[in-house]
Motif scaffolding. Structure first.
Motif, PDB file in Angstrom:
ATOM      1  N   ALA A 100      15.549  -3.192   6.806  1.00 11.07           N
ATOM      2  CA  ALA A 100      15.417  -2.403   8.033  1.00 11.07           C
ATOM      3  C   ALA A 100      14.011  -1.843   8.203  1.00 11.07           C
ATOM      4  CB  ALA A 100      16.446  -1.270   8.025  1.00 11.07           C
ATOM      5  N   TYR A 101      13.360  -1.450   7.111  1.00 10.91           N
ATOM      6  CA  TYR A 101      12.021  -0.858   7.209  1.00 10.91           C
ATOM      7  C   TYR A 101      10.944  -1.883   7.556  1.00 10.91           C
ATOM      8  CZ  TYR A 101      12.620  -2.273   2.312  1.00 10.91           C
ATOM      9  OH  TYR A 101      12.936  -2.975   1.170  1.00 10.91           O
ATOM     10  N   ALA A 141       8.848 -10.036   5.498  1.00 11.46           N
ATOM     11  CA  ALA A 141       7.820  -9.016   5.279  1.00 11.46           C
ATOM     12  C   ALA A 141       7.524  -8.237   6.553  1.00 11.46           C
ATOM     13  CB  ALA A 141       6.547  -9.655   4.744  1.00 11.46           C
ATOM     14  N   GLY A 142       8.109  -8.665   7.696  1.00 10.99           N
ATOM     15  CA  GLY A 142       7.968  -7.892   8.923  1.00 10.99           C
ATOM     16  C   GLY A 142       7.197  -8.549  10.030  1.00 10.99           C
ATOM     17  N   LEU A 221       2.969 -17.087  -0.269  1.00  8.07           N
ATOM     18  CA  LEU A 221       4.152 -16.237  -0.217  1.00  8.07           C
ATOM     19  C   LEU A 221       3.662 -14.802  -0.087  1.00  8.07           C
ATOM     20  CD1 LEU A 221       7.200 -15.825  -0.398  1.00  8.07           C
ATOM     21  CD2 LEU A 221       6.999 -15.905  -2.894  1.00  8.07           C
ATOM     22  N   VAL A 222       4.036 -14.125   0.987  1.00  8.93           N
ATOM     23  CA  VAL A 222       3.474 -12.812   1.290  1.00  8.93           C
ATOM     24  C   VAL A 222       4.548 -11.727   1.221  1.00  8.93           C
ATOM     25  CG1 VAL A 222       1.804 -13.920   2.822  1.00  8.93           C
ATOM     26  CG2 VAL A 222       3.851 -12.861   3.799  1.00  8.93           C
ATOM     27  N   PHE A 223       4.088 -10.498   0.986  1.00  6.74           N
ATOM     28  CA  PHE A 223       4.930  -9.309   1.000  1.00  6.74           C
ATOM     29  C   PHE A 223       4.149  -8.164   1.630  1.00  6.74           C
ATOM     30  CE2 PHE A 223       6.210 -11.701  -2.793  1.00  6.74           C
ATOM     31  CZ  PHE A 223       7.581 -11.816  -2.604  1.00  6.74           C
ATOM     32  N   SER A 224       4.880  -7.193   2.171  1.00  7.69           N
ATOM     33  CA  SER A 224       4.264  -5.937   2.575  1.00  7.69           C
ATOM     34  C   SER A 224       4.200  -5.012   1.367  1.00  7.69           C
ATOM     35  CB  SER A 224       5.072  -5.295   3.703  1.00  7.69           C
ATOM     36  OG  SER A 224       5.053  -6.108   4.869  1.00  7.69           O
ATOM     37  N   PHE A 225       3.456  -3.906   1.500  1.00  7.89           N
ATOM     38  CA  PHE A 225       3.314  -2.958   0.393  1.00  7.89           C
ATOM     39  C   PHE A 225       4.544  -2.059   0.334  1.00  7.89           C
ATOM     40  CE2 PHE A 225      -1.387  -3.561   1.229  1.00  7.89           C
ATOM     41  CZ  PHE A 225      -1.621  -4.291   0.062  1.00  7.89           C
ATOM     42  N   ALA A 257       7.578   1.869   1.401  1.00  5.08           N
ATOM     43  CA  ALA A 257       8.625   1.786   2.418  1.00  5.08           C
ATOM     44  C   ALA A 257       9.483   3.040   2.382  1.00  5.08           C
ATOM     45  CB  ALA A 257       9.488   0.554   2.181  1.00  5.08           C
ATOM     46  N   GLY A 258       9.780   3.582   3.566  1.00  5.58           N
ATOM     47  CA  GLY A 258      10.560   4.797   3.662  1.00  5.58           C
ATOM     48  C   GLY A 258       9.723   6.054   3.706  1.00  5.58           C
ATOM     49  N   GLN A 259       8.446   5.948   3.342  1.00  5.31           N
ATOM     50  CA  GLN A 259       7.553   7.091   3.392  1.00  5.31           C
ATOM     51  C   GLN A 259       6.807   7.125   4.721  1.00  5.31           C
ATOM     52  OE1 GLN A 259       4.952   6.873  -0.015  1.00  5.31           O
ATOM     53  NE2 GLN A 259       6.611   7.216  -1.492  1.00  5.31           N
ATOM     54  N   LYS A 260       6.351   8.290   5.105  1.00 10.79           N
ATOM     55  CA  LYS A 260       5.597   8.442   6.343  1.00 10.79           C
ATOM     56  C   LYS A 260       4.309   7.632   6.277  1.00 10.79           C
ATOM     57  CE  LYS A 260       3.529  11.930   9.370  1.00 10.79           C
ATOM     58  NZ  LYS A 260       3.244  13.375   9.566  1.00 10.79           N
ATOM     59  N   GLY A 261       4.045   6.899   7.329  1.00 10.86           N
ATOM     60  CA  GLY A 261       2.824   6.097   7.390  1.00 10.86           C
ATOM     61  C   GLY A 261       2.963   4.689   6.846  1.00 10.86           C
ATOM     62  N   TYR A 262       4.177   4.293   6.405  1.00 10.76           N
ATOM     63  CA  TYR A 262       4.370   2.937   5.871  1.00 10.76           C
ATOM     64  C   TYR A 262       4.084   1.897   6.954  1.00 10.76           C
ATOM     65  CZ  TYR A 262       6.797  -1.322   4.417  1.00 10.76           C
ATOM     66  OH  TYR A 262       7.122  -2.633   4.125  1.00 10.76           O
ATOM     67  N   ARG A 263       3.352   0.869   6.589  1.00 10.08           N
ATOM     68  CA  ARG A 263       3.029  -0.212   7.519  1.00 10.08           C
ATOM     69  C   ARG A 263       3.309  -1.564   6.856  1.00 10.08           C
ATOM     70  NH1 ARG A 263      -1.491   3.201   8.016  1.00 10.08           N
ATOM     71  NH2 ARG A 263      -2.633   1.853   6.560  1.00 10.08           N
TER      72      ARG A 263
END
Length: 509
Positions: A100-101, A141-142, A221-225, A257-263
């Motif tokens: 979801a994030y 990854a979004g 293969l990619v991921f977000s932080f 993820a889940g923290q303020k400012g997550y991109r």
């Protein structure tokens, strides 16, 4: 010449008719004997009257030449290809939901001053499992799937769109699966080289009025932080560029993820595009692990005449980067997410959707012995590296299963733990790709040999050999064009943009 019987006396016709039939019989006998050496007379009549209805067998022409001498058959076994996403391959169900994030927010591009959603081009020629992993990685990854454009550069015309190729064919691509994932497919009219495909990206962006676009390779293969700060240095990473100290802290210490400012990696790319447009006028590329993921300014490529199509593969980036730098366009290495340069495939891509029933692991599509890797090295006689120097990783030490896979862990329940297990497997995949000489990185491209007899079939080993022949020819074009053999033209020479094809070589034979 036919005998004129009409109007002849009755007695004369009585004599001439038998003679006419006799003449016809003699002509047929003569025709039969004249065609006896080349085959059946009836076959000749078929050829005259029209094509055969059945496909003719390929027969060796009858002559006095000795039969050809065939090359030895390859000694290593080629494993059968399996689809890495059995959920989509075996049902009509929709893909699973992504975390979801990581779901991209509608209109996110407008928050960064963009009037359109910039496209992400992913070129594909062969190895469907690699492409599918790349696409699923970006989506989970979004990255919004509707902005992903898979460029089908297989050279098989509409064979994939018409579902005429099998999974074992190196050039197989599943249009139905990609549509269900929500991505776009752009077929090229013919098989293009790397440089030609880059110009295809450029022309497509021009036709659709996209001033900026992204492109990626299929073997990443990619991921977000999702886990926040990531300090792992991967084989394909370069030295990152930072505008200032605050920028470095922001890039290297991102919120989880889940923290303020997550991109997500997608939002970081939009943010990077916005900042670059606002801060620099003459910029060309933003590399996010060299060109494994790249942001492109169309105006810069137009200014220097696009990619040199006469340099088919390796060396074309050296030429392009040098021309851009000579003309005053900037190129910087920036960090937007976790990117792994890989040559292997996760056994089940449902793991990227965080399916708790799937233990993340990867399989090698070309599991050959280390000593046999040398058989797949670039042919002798090549002088120049296949691309600018990359840092080499140590060989992996993890134990492998009997199927050639590495198990990341079991009993993963928490989202963060599962993500960490995914990243660990991906890091192992990157290390595994660089386990031997750098040319062995591309051995995965030659791991499929199926498809014999299917439309537009091409011998897999012949395709690989042709690739290296063209690559070396491109290196020679580079050498002759600039009079210099090495990639770093700006650092090592006083050459200018208008010196192309005008200077003598600067080395001794």
């Amino acid at each position: 010449m036919p005998l004129p019987l009409v109007g002849a006396p009755r007695g004369l016709r009585t004599i001439l008719l038998p003679l006419s039939f006799l003449a016809i019989i003699l002509v047929l006998i003569a025709l039969y004997r004249s065609t006896e050496s080349s085959g059946d007379f009836l076959k000749n009549l078929t050829t005259i009257n029209g094509p055969k209805t059945q496909h003719a067998d390929h027969h060796r022409p009858t002559n006095t030449h000795a039969p050809p001498k065939y090359k030895p058959t390859t000694t290593f076994a080629v494993p059968a290809v399996t689809d890495p996403f059995p959920l989509l391959a075996s049902s009509t169900a929709a893909p699973p939901p992504i975390p979801a994030y990581n779901v991209p927010r509608d209109g996110l591009h407008r928050d960064y001053g963009l009037a359109y959603v910039p496209p992400l081009f992913i070129g594909f020629t062969r190895q469907w499992p690699m492409l599918l992993q790349c696409v699923v990685g970006y989506i989970t990854a979004g990255w919004p799937p509707e902005s992903i454009y898979v460029v089908e550069n297989t050279g098989v015309q509409n064979s994939n769109a018409d579902d005429k190729l099998s999974l074992q064919n190196p050039f197989y691509l599943n249009h139905t699966t990609l549509r269900r994932l929500g991505v776009n497919v752009l077929p090229t009219p013919v098989l293009l080289t790397f440089s030609q495909m880059q110009n295809f990206f450029l022309s497509t962006a021009t036709a659709r009025s996209w001033p900026y676009y992204f492109y990626s390779h299929q073997d990443v293969l990619v991921f977000s932080f999702e886990d926040g700060a990531d300090v792992m240095k991967r084989p394909g990473d370069r030295e990152w560029f930072f505008y200032d100290r605050q920028d470095e802290l922001d890039v290297m210490r991102p919120p989880a993820a889940g923290q303020k400012g997550y991109r997500t990696i997608y939002e970081n790319c939009l943010r990077e595009l916005n900042r670059t447009v606002e801060s620099e006028e003459r910029w060309a590329f933003r590399w996010f692990q060299y060109d494994h993921l790249t942001l492109v300014n169309r105006a810069a490529l137009d200014a220097v005449g696009g990619w040199d199509s006469l340099m088919p593969y390796y060396g074309s980036d050296c030429d392009m980067n040098a021309r851009l730098e000579m003309d005053g366009w900037s190129m910087r290495h920036r960090r937007v997410g976790i990117i792994n340069d890989v040559s292997t495939v996760m056994e089940d891509l449902s793991a990227l959707y965080r399916d708790p029933n799937i233990v993340p692991k990867f399989v090698d599509p070309n599991p050959i012995a280390e000593e046999e890797l040398e058989q797949l090295e670039r042919p002798q006689g090549s002088e120049q590296n296949d691309e600018p120097e990359k840092e080499q990783a140590d060989k992996p030490t993890e134990k492998r299963s009997e199927k050639g896979s590495k198990v990341a862990g079991v009993g993963v329940t928490k989202a963060v733990d599962y993500f960490r297990s995914l990243v660990k497997v991906a890091d192992d995949m990157g290390t595994y790709k660089y386990r031997s000489d750098k040319y062995a990185r591309n051995s995965w491209q030659n791991s499929q040999h199926g498809g014999t007899g299917e439309p537009y079939y091409y011998n897999a080993e012949g395709f690989a050999s042709s690739f290296w022949i063209l690559a070396e020819a491109g290196h020679e074009v580079f050498r002759q064009k600039w009079g210099h053999r090495d990639c770093n033209l700006v650092e090592e020479t006083a050459l200018q943009l208008d010196d192309q094809w005008r200077v003598e070589k600067d080395w001794e034979d």
